[in-house]
Design a protein around this motif. Sequence first.
Motif, PDB file in Angstrom:
ATOM      1  N   ASP A 194      19.492   2.096   1.430  1.00  0.00           N
ATOM      2  CA  ASP A 194      19.607   0.944   2.323  1.00  0.00           C
ATOM      3  C   ASP A 194      21.044   0.713   2.763  1.00  0.00           C
ATOM      4  N   ALA A 195      21.205   0.268   3.999  1.00  0.00           N
ATOM      5  CA  ALA A 195      22.527  -0.025   4.536  1.00  0.00           C
ATOM      6  C   ALA A 195      23.097  -1.326   3.989  1.00  0.00           C
ATOM      7  N   GLY A 196      22.251  -2.155   3.383  1.00  0.00           N
ATOM      8  CA  GLY A 196      22.742  -3.370   2.759  1.00  0.00           C
ATOM      9  C   GLY A 196      22.926  -4.544   3.695  1.00  0.00           C
ATOM     10  N   PHE A 197      22.235  -4.556   4.839  1.00  0.00           N
ATOM     11  CA  PHE A 197      22.354  -5.695   5.749  1.00  0.00           C
ATOM     12  C   PHE A 197      21.749  -6.960   5.145  1.00  0.00           C
ATOM     13  N   THR A 198      20.647  -6.814   4.410  1.00  0.00           N
ATOM     14  CA  THR A 198      19.957  -7.981   3.855  1.00  0.00           C
ATOM     15  C   THR A 198      19.418  -7.680   2.464  1.00  0.00           C
ATOM     16  N   GLU A 199      19.405  -8.680   1.637  1.00  0.00           N
ATOM     17  CA  GLU A 199      18.667  -8.753   0.366  1.00  0.00           C
ATOM     18  C   GLU A 199      19.205  -7.896  -0.774  1.00  0.00           C
ATOM     19  N   ILE A 200      19.588  -6.654  -0.515  1.00  0.00           N
ATOM     20  CA  ILE A 200      19.966  -5.764  -1.612  1.00  0.00           C
ATOM     21  C   ILE A 200      21.313  -5.112  -1.343  1.00  0.00           C
ATOM     22  N   GLU A 201      21.882  -4.522  -2.375  1.00  0.00           N
ATOM     23  CA  GLU A 201      23.205  -3.931  -2.288  1.00  0.00           C
ATOM     24  C   GLU A 201      23.205  -2.681  -1.418  1.00  0.00           C
ATOM     25  N   PRO A 202      24.281  -2.462  -0.639  1.00  0.00           N
ATOM     26  CA  PRO A 202      24.376  -1.229   0.153  1.00  0.00           C
ATOM     27  C   PRO A 202      24.259   0.008  -0.720  1.00  0.00           C
ATOM     28  N   GLY A 203      23.556   1.007  -0.219  1.00  0.00           N
ATOM     29  CA  GLY A 203      23.387   2.249  -0.942  1.00  0.00           C
ATOM     30  C   GLY A 203      22.245   2.266  -1.931  1.00  0.00           C
ATOM     31  N   SER A 204      21.550   1.141  -2.090  1.00  0.00           N
ATOM     32  CA  SER A 204      20.418   1.095  -3.018  1.00  0.00           C
ATOM     33  C   SER A 204      19.311   2.039  -2.557  1.00  0.00           C
ATOM     34  N   CYS A 205      18.751   2.794  -3.489  1.00  0.00           N
ATOM     35  CA  CYS A 205      17.597   3.653  -3.177  1.00  0.00           C
ATOM     36  C   CYS A 205      16.349   2.778  -3.227  1.00  0.00           C
ATOM     37  N   THR A 206      15.691   2.622  -2.105  1.00  0.00           N
ATOM     38  CA  THR A 206      14.552   1.710  -2.027  1.00  0.00           C
ATOM     39  C   THR A 206      13.208   2.411  -2.133  1.00  0.00           C
ATOM     40  N   PHE A 207      13.079   3.559  -1.479  1.00  0.00           N
ATOM     41  CA  PHE A 207      11.814   4.299  -1.454  1.00  0.00           C
ATOM     42  C   PHE A 207      12.080   5.796  -1.530  1.00  0.00           C
ATOM     43  N   VAL A 208      11.109   6.512  -2.086  1.00  0.00           N
ATOM     44  CA  VAL A 208      11.078   7.973  -2.056  1.00  0.00           C
ATOM     45  C   VAL A 208       9.737   8.386  -1.466  1.00  0.00           C
ATOM     46  N   ALA A 209       9.764   9.334  -0.541  1.00  0.00           N
ATOM     47  CA  ALA A 209       8.529   9.855   0.064  1.00  0.00           C
ATOM     48  C   ALA A 209       8.153  11.145  -0.640  1.00  0.00           C
ATOM     49  N   GLU A 210       6.931  11.192  -1.198  1.00  0.00           N
ATOM     50  CA  GLU A 210       6.509  12.358  -1.963  1.00  0.00           C
ATOM     51  C   GLU A 210       5.261  12.994  -1.355  1.00  0.00           C
ATOM     52  N   ALA A 211       5.333  14.289  -1.150  1.00  0.00           N
ATOM     53  CA  ALA A 211       4.193  15.123  -0.758  1.00  0.00           C
ATOM     54  C   ALA A 211       4.525  16.541  -1.206  1.00  0.00           C
ATOM     55  N   PRO A 212       3.511  17.366  -1.489  1.00  0.00           N
ATOM     56  CA  PRO A 212       3.791  18.729  -1.957  1.00  0.00           C
ATOM     57  C   PRO A 212       4.734  19.493  -1.032  1.00  0.00           C
ATOM     58  N   TRP A 213       4.568  19.321   0.279  1.00  0.00           N
ATOM     59  CA  TRP A 213       5.390  20.089   1.219  1.00  0.00           C
ATOM     60  C   TRP A 213       6.819  19.546   1.342  1.00  0.00           C
ATOM     61  N   LEU A 214       7.081  18.362   0.766  1.00  0.00           N
ATOM     62  CA  LEU A 214       8.407  17.763   0.875  1.00  0.00           C
ATOM     63  C   LEU A 214       9.302  18.071  -0.317  1.00  0.00           C
ATOM     64  N   LEU A 215       8.746  18.603  -1.394  1.00  0.00           N
ATOM     65  CA  LEU A 215       9.548  18.882  -2.590  1.00  0.00           C
ATOM     66  C   LEU A 215      10.654  19.890  -2.260  1.00  0.00           C
ATOM     67  N   GLY A 216      11.877  19.516  -2.617  1.00  0.00           N
ATOM     68  CA  GLY A 216      13.024  20.383  -2.376  1.00  0.00           C
ATOM     69  C   GLY A 216      13.427  20.510  -0.925  1.00  0.00           C
ATOM     70  N   ARG A 217      12.832  19.715  -0.054  1.00  0.00           N
ATOM     71  CA  ARG A 217      13.089  19.853   1.387  1.00  0.00           C
ATOM     72  C   ARG A 217      14.464  19.308   1.781  1.00  0.00           C
ATOM     73  N   VAL A 218      14.971  18.333   1.035  1.00  0.00           N
ATOM     74  CA  VAL A 218      16.266  17.743   1.359  1.00  0.00           C
ATOM     75  C   VAL A 218      17.217  17.963   0.188  1.00  0.00           C
ATOM     76  N   ALA A 219      18.500  17.783   0.440  1.00  0.00           N
ATOM     77  CA  ALA A 219      19.509  17.987  -0.614  1.00  0.00           C
ATOM     78  C   ALA A 219      19.282  17.019  -1.751  1.00  0.00           C
ATOM     79  N   ARG A 220      19.359  17.538  -2.978  1.00  0.00           N
ATOM     80  CA  ARG A 220      19.150  16.690  -4.145  1.00  0.00           C
ATOM     81  C   ARG A 220      20.295  15.718  -4.326  1.00  0.00           C
ATOM     82  N   SER A 221      19.935  14.535  -4.856  1.00  0.00           N
ATOM     83  CA  SER A 221      20.954  13.509  -5.096  1.00  0.00           C
ATOM     84  C   SER A 221      21.754  13.874  -6.340  1.00  0.00           C
TER      85      SER A 221
END
Length: 221
Positions: A194-221
């Motif tokens: 999150d960018a932190g405009f409202t409610e929570i701290e900037p940089g907070s991880c809010t959601f993760v999208a999971e599907a078999p085809w998405l595993l490893g698709r983006v750079a790991r944190s």
Amino acid sequence: MNETELMVLPLVVRIERAAPPERTDALEAAAMAVLSLLDGPGEWAAELHAWQSTGKIRKVVRRARGAEWRRAAALPGRTIEHRTAEVRVHPPVPLDAWPKDLARLQVGGTELSDTAEPGEPSGPPVLWENPRLTMSAGKAMAQAGHAAQLAWWASDEAERAAWRADGLAVSVRAAPDRDDFDAKVAAGLPVVRDAGFTEIEPGSCTFVAEAPWLLGRVARS
């Protein structure tokens, strides 16, 4: 600053006093509304391109009922009906140039709840909410929309076609616990920070999208 960097995607959720939607239904409807626009922008292709090209996929969720909802429904956009929820997505607009009938709608007050525990996810993708965070339903709807959009961007054409054939469906659930959420964040899946405009701290991880085809698709944190 370029004007397109100030664009926002408006979402309106219908919340009638006598029959508010279930929270999970509203979150899933918001995600599906975003996907509907990404998959088929139609006459709003230019606005969608300008908004996405900045990489800043800001969304604002407002609430409406009665005559407010009817006025919102008369504006350009499309409505997604999903179980108890109705969510309308409108083409992206400059942050300081909302249509009058949308600008007057309230952002706060989207405090929805589930009257029963949501069942097992119906299938992938599943958008997992961070159990550490407390977000209003409106905030969580925007974040679920972000997660769906990141999943869409991370999918190839064949994966999108299969998703489309399934009605662009998503399931939204709270992650079982913190460790489970952290493991998903580290698995190379699309993660919303999150960018932190409202409610929570900037940089907070809010959601993760999971599907078999998405595993490893983006750079790991």
